[in-house]
Design a protein around this motif. Sequence first.
Motif, PDB file in Angstrom:
ATOM      1  N   TRP A  20      41.767 -52.525 -43.857  1.00  0.00           N
ATOM      2  CA  TRP A  20      40.545 -53.344 -43.780  1.00  0.00           C
ATOM      3  C   TRP A  20      40.844 -54.797 -44.144  1.00  0.00           C
ATOM      4  N   GLU A  21      41.675 -54.994 -45.147  1.00  0.00           N
ATOM      5  CA  GLU A  21      41.931 -56.344 -45.646  1.00  0.00           C
ATOM      6  C   GLU A  21      42.998 -57.111 -44.861  1.00  0.00           C
ATOM      7  N   HIS A  22      43.932 -56.404 -44.206  1.00  0.00           N
ATOM      8  CA  HIS A  22      45.086 -57.090 -43.640  1.00  0.00           C
ATOM      9  C   HIS A  22      45.335 -56.895 -42.153  1.00  0.00           C
ATOM     10  N   SER A  23      44.734 -55.897 -41.535  1.00  0.00           N
ATOM     11  CA  SER A  23      45.051 -55.634 -40.130  1.00  0.00           C
ATOM     12  C   SER A  23      44.449 -56.687 -39.215  1.00  0.00           C
ATOM     13  N   ARG A  24      45.182 -56.994 -38.164  1.00  0.00           N
ATOM     14  CA  ARG A  24      44.693 -57.912 -37.133  1.00  0.00           C
ATOM     15  C   ARG A  24      44.024 -57.158 -35.982  1.00  0.00           C
ATOM     16  N   GLN A  25      44.057 -55.828 -36.023  1.00  0.00           N
ATOM     17  CA  GLN A  25      43.459 -55.027 -34.962  1.00  0.00           C
ATOM     18  C   GLN A  25      41.942 -55.148 -34.993  1.00  0.00           C
ATOM     19  N   LYS A  26      41.332 -54.893 -33.838  1.00  0.00           N
ATOM     20  CA  LYS A  26      39.876 -54.958 -33.702  1.00  0.00           C
ATOM     21  C   LYS A  26      39.376 -53.716 -32.983  1.00  0.00           C
ATOM     22  N   GLY A  27      38.087 -53.483 -33.073  1.00  0.00           N
ATOM     23  CA  GLY A  27      37.420 -52.451 -32.289  1.00  0.00           C
ATOM     24  C   GLY A  27      38.039 -51.070 -32.414  1.00  0.00           C
ATOM     25  N   SER A  28      38.248 -50.438 -31.277  1.00  0.00           N
ATOM     26  CA  SER A  28      38.736 -49.062 -31.234  1.00  0.00           C
ATOM     27  C   SER A  28      40.134 -48.918 -31.817  1.00  0.00           C
ATOM     28  N   ALA A  29      40.983 -49.915 -31.646  1.00  0.00           N
ATOM     29  CA  ALA A  29      42.332 -49.851 -32.201  1.00  0.00           C
ATOM     30  C   ALA A  29      42.282 -49.838 -33.730  1.00  0.00           C
ATOM     31  N   LEU A  30      41.417 -50.661 -34.302  1.00  0.00           N
ATOM     32  CA  LEU A  30      41.244 -50.680 -35.752  1.00  0.00           C
ATOM     33  C   LEU A  30      40.703 -49.344 -36.240  1.00  0.00           C
ATOM     34  N   LEU A  31      39.729 -48.813 -35.536  1.00  0.00           N
ATOM     35  CA  LEU A  31      39.146 -47.529 -35.906  1.00  0.00           C
ATOM     36  C   LEU A  31      40.198 -46.425 -35.865  1.00  0.00           C
ATOM     37  N   LEU A  32      41.052 -46.437 -34.860  1.00  0.00           N
ATOM     38  CA  LEU A  32      42.113 -45.440 -34.757  1.00  0.00           C
ATOM     39  C   LEU A  32      43.112 -45.585 -35.904  1.00  0.00           C
ATOM     40  N   LEU A  33      43.482 -46.793 -36.230  1.00  0.00           N
ATOM     41  CA  LEU A  33      44.395 -47.027 -37.343  1.00  0.00           C
ATOM     42  C   LEU A  33      43.798 -46.496 -38.649  1.00  0.00           C
ATOM     43  N   LEU A  34      42.516 -46.710 -38.848  1.00  0.00           N
ATOM     44  CA  LEU A  34      41.827 -46.188 -40.039  1.00  0.00           C
ATOM     45  C   LEU A  34      41.771 -44.664 -40.023  1.00  0.00           C
ATOM     46  N   ALA A  35      41.581 -44.081 -38.849  1.00  0.00           N
ATOM     47  CA  ALA A  35      41.549 -42.621 -38.736  1.00  0.00           C
ATOM     48  C   ALA A  35      42.909 -42.026 -39.104  1.00  0.00           C
ATOM     49  N   ILE A  36      43.983 -42.681 -38.705  1.00  0.00           N
ATOM     50  CA  ILE A  36      45.320 -42.221 -39.073  1.00  0.00           C
ATOM     51  C   ILE A  36      45.535 -42.390 -40.577  1.00  0.00           C
ATOM     52  N   ALA A  37      45.093 -43.509 -41.119  1.00  0.00           N
ATOM     53  CA  ALA A  37      45.215 -43.751 -42.560  1.00  0.00           C
ATOM     54  C   ALA A  37      44.489 -42.681 -43.359  1.00  0.00           C
ATOM     55  N   ASP A  38      43.432 -42.142 -42.795  1.00  0.00           N
ATOM     56  CA  ASP A  38      42.671 -41.085 -43.455  1.00  0.00           C
ATOM     57  C   ASP A  38      43.521 -39.835 -43.652  1.00  0.00           C
ATOM     58  N   HIS A  39      44.619 -39.723 -42.923  1.00  0.00           N
ATOM     59  CA  HIS A  39      45.526 -38.577 -43.038  1.00  0.00           C
ATOM     60  C   HIS A  39      46.825 -38.918 -43.764  1.00  0.00           C
ATOM     61  N   ALA A  40      47.012 -40.193 -44.113  1.00  0.00           N
ATOM     62  CA  ALA A  40      48.301 -40.662 -44.631  1.00  0.00           C
ATOM     63  C   ALA A  40      48.405 -40.547 -46.152  1.00  0.00           C
ATOM     64  N   HIS A  41      49.645 -40.578 -46.614  1.00  0.00           N
ATOM     65  CA  HIS A  41      49.937 -40.674 -48.044  1.00  0.00           C
ATOM     66  C   HIS A  41      49.770 -42.130 -48.467  1.00  0.00           C
ATOM     67  N   ASP A  42      49.886 -42.374 -49.762  1.00  0.00           N
ATOM     68  CA  ASP A  42      49.675 -43.720 -50.305  1.00  0.00           C
ATOM     69  C   ASP A  42      50.630 -44.771 -49.769  1.00  0.00           C
ATOM     70  N   ASP A  43      51.783 -44.357 -49.262  1.00  0.00           N
ATOM     71  CA  ASP A  43      52.741 -45.315 -48.714  1.00  0.00           C
ATOM     72  C   ASP A  43      52.590 -45.499 -47.204  1.00  0.00           C
ATOM     73  N   GLY A  44      51.553 -44.906 -46.617  1.00  0.00           N
ATOM     74  CA  GLY A  44      51.305 -45.037 -45.187  1.00  0.00           C
ATOM     75  C   GLY A  44      52.011 -43.992 -44.342  1.00  0.00           C
ATOM     76  N   SER A  45      52.766 -43.094 -44.976  1.00  0.00           N
ATOM     77  CA  SER A  45      53.523 -42.080 -44.237  1.00  0.00           C
ATOM     78  C   SER A  45      52.812 -40.731 -44.277  1.00  0.00           C
ATOM     79  N   GLY A  46      53.422 -39.753 -43.589  1.00  0.00           N
ATOM     80  CA  GLY A  46      52.993 -38.368 -43.722  1.00  0.00           C
ATOM     81  C   GLY A  46      51.772 -37.956 -42.934  1.00  0.00           C
ATOM     82  N   ALA A  47      51.319 -38.767 -41.993  1.00  0.00           N
ATOM     83  CA  ALA A  47      50.139 -38.413 -41.198  1.00  0.00           C
ATOM     84  C   ALA A  47      50.580 -37.700 -39.925  1.00  0.00           C
ATOM     85  N   TYR A  48      49.963 -36.568 -39.630  1.00  0.00           N
ATOM     86  CA  TYR A  48      50.312 -35.847 -38.414  1.00  0.00           C
ATOM     87  C   TYR A  48      49.108 -35.190 -37.747  1.00  0.00           C
ATOM     88  N   PRO A  49      47.968 -35.891 -37.661  1.00  0.00           N
ATOM     89  CA  PRO A  49      46.827 -35.308 -36.942  1.00  0.00           C
ATOM     90  C   PRO A  49      47.140 -35.212 -35.451  1.00  0.00           C
TER      91      PRO A  49
END
Length: 102
Positions: A20-49
Motif C-alpha cells: 500500500w505504501e510503496h507499490s507503483r501498481q494501480k487498479g487490478s494489478a495492485l489488487l492482485l499484488l495485495l491478494a498474493i501478499a495475503d498468502h505470503a510470509h513476512d518477507d514476501g515469500s512462501g505464497a502459492y495460491p
Amino acid sequence: MQGTHEQGRAMSIGVMTYIWEHSRQKGSALLLLLAIADHAHDDGSGAYPTVQRLANKIRMTVRNTQLLLKRLETDGDLLIIRNGGPDGANLYQIPLGGANFT
C-alpha cells in the motif's frame, strides 16, 4: 506480523502495508499484488495460491489474472517460481525493497 488463514496459509499484514505504501501498481494489478501478499510470509515469500483462487479474490477471469501475473513479473514486482510450491503449484515472492517500489 504473521497470522494464519482458515486453510492454514500464511498472511502478512506487514507485506500488505508495504505494498500500500510503496507499490507503483494501480487498479487490478495492485489488487492482485495485495491478494498474493495475503498468502505470503513476512518477507514476501512462501505464497502459492492457485490462479483460480487469485482470480476469485480479485473478481476477474483466470485469463485476466494470468495476464496480470505476467505483467507484475515483467515489471519486477513479483517473482514467480513455476512449479516451485507444494504439488507443483507456482510459488510467488514479492521482492520487498525492490527497485520498482518507491
